[in-house]
Design an enzyme around this catalytic site. Structure first.
Site, PDB file in Angstrom:
ATOM      1  N   PRO A 294       0.806  -1.221   0.000  1.00 34.87           N
ATOM      2  CA  PRO A 294       0.000   0.000   0.000  1.00 34.87           C
ATOM      3  C   PRO A 294       0.843   1.276   0.000  1.00 34.87           C
ATOM      4  CG  PRO A 294      -0.118  -1.103   2.133  1.00 34.87           C
ATOM      5  CD  PRO A 294       0.548  -2.046   1.194  1.00 34.87           C
TER       6      PRO A 294
ATOM      7  N   GLU B  55       1.879  -7.871   9.143  1.00 33.93           N
ATOM      8  CA  GLU B  55       1.970  -6.419   9.326  1.00 33.93           C
ATOM      9  C   GLU B  55       2.771  -5.721   8.238  1.00 33.93           C
ATOM     10  OE1 GLU B  55       1.188  -2.787  11.112  1.00 33.93           O
ATOM     11  OE2 GLU B  55       0.321  -4.771  11.487  1.00 33.93           O
TER      12      GLU B  55
ATOM     13  N   ARG C 256      -3.288  -8.883 -20.605  1.00 33.52           N
ATOM     14  CA  ARG C 256      -4.221  -8.546 -21.687  1.00 33.52           C
ATOM     15  C   ARG C 256      -3.586  -7.638 -22.737  1.00 33.52           C
ATOM     16  NH1 ARG C 256      -6.999  -3.872 -21.545  1.00 33.52           N
ATOM     17  NH2 ARG C 256      -8.904  -4.854 -22.313  1.00 33.52           N
TER      18      ARG C 256
ATOM     19  N   ASP D 156      -8.684   1.367 -25.112  1.00 31.54           N
ATOM     20  CA  ASP D 156      -9.205   1.296 -23.756  1.00 31.54           C
ATOM     21  C   ASP D 156      -9.165   2.642 -23.054  1.00 31.54           C
ATOM     22  OD1 ASP D 156      -9.787  -1.367 -23.778  1.00 31.54           O
ATOM     23  OD2 ASP D 156      -7.879  -1.990 -22.910  1.00 31.54           O
TER      24      ASP D 156
END
Length: 247
Positions: A89, A116, A154, A169
């Site tokens: 993150p 953690e 993809r 896209d």
């Protein structure tokens, strides 16, 4: 492309990799994947991969030894150094530009952590990329790795059948994608725009550009900051801005 996945729970990937486009891409040889449970690389009798953090605190931290040894074992079998991606993150926010960059690589290694966090030496001495798929915390890096893998695979040649599909896209052009319609032309009184039925490809291209720009302006205005806009684009934007001010 070859993808190695370091995870304590490799079974989580089966549903994704054995379905739809990713399954077909693997069967066609567009990419290969390999699971590595880094618990198999522990050097202690209890097969522990985590420990308490120095200095105290909540949670457990992944030890460097199993992950270092796992990555090094993979690298010994290759001639070209792979990109080693840490799902975290705290990493760089993921976007289409990054997907296009990774799709050019021959070999990717994903490190999916739990608990953690990671021992900092993994982050600073082993990985080449830290990636975050959003400003939230998951129980592990597996789901994030699946998202990145799907968006990268993809883009590989031949995977989508029509290579123009990926080029058009959302985000690939810098704009959100224009609306799409298919048969029937009239569904419950809801009609397809006449221009799409006209057969005039110049007018269709203009309509698609305008609609993509309009959708981006009203939904993701921030994307226009670095977009090269034509005089016609600027004219349309001015019209929508004036309309907003007068509404």
């Amino acid at each position: 492309m070859r993808i190695d996945i370091l995870s304590l729970f490799p079974e989580m990937f089966e549903g994704v990799l054995q379905s739809s486009i990713l399954k077909k891409a693997h069967q066609s040889g567009a990419f290969q994947y390999n699971y590595v449970n880094f618990r198999d690389y522990t050097d202690n009798k209890h097969n522990k991969v985590d420990d308490y953090p120095y200095g105290g605190g909540a949670g457990m931290v992944l030890k460097p030894q199993p992950i270092f040894d796992a990555v090094e074992a993979i690298e010994q079998k290759t001639t070209k150094k792979p990109r080693v991606i840490l799902m975290c993150p705290q990493g760089q926010p993921y976007n289409q530009k990054k997907a296009e960059e990774l799709a050019k690589e021959e070999h990717l290694i994903f490190i999916c952590g739990h608990y953690e966090g990671y021992d900092e030496r993994i982050r600073t001495n082993l990985v080449t990329d830290e990636i975050s798929i959003g400003d939230y915390v998951l129980t592990g890096g597996e789901l994030g790795a699946m998202v990145v893998m799907d968006s990268v695979v993809r883009l590989l040649p031949g995977v989508l059948g029509n290579d123009d599909s990926a080029i058009q896209d959302s985000f690939s052009t810098g704009l959100l994608e224009h609306p799409h319609y298919t048969r029937p032309a009239d569904f419950r009184g809801l009609k397809v725009p006449d221009v799409l039925l006209s057969g005039n490809h110049a007018h269709i291209d203009e309509w698609r550009r305008k609609e993509a720009l309009k959708r981006t302006y009203f939904r993701r205005n921030d994307l226009l900051e670095h977009q090269e806009l034509t005089d016609q684009d600027q004219k349309w934007l001015k019209e929508w801005q004036t309309s907003q001010e007068n509404s």
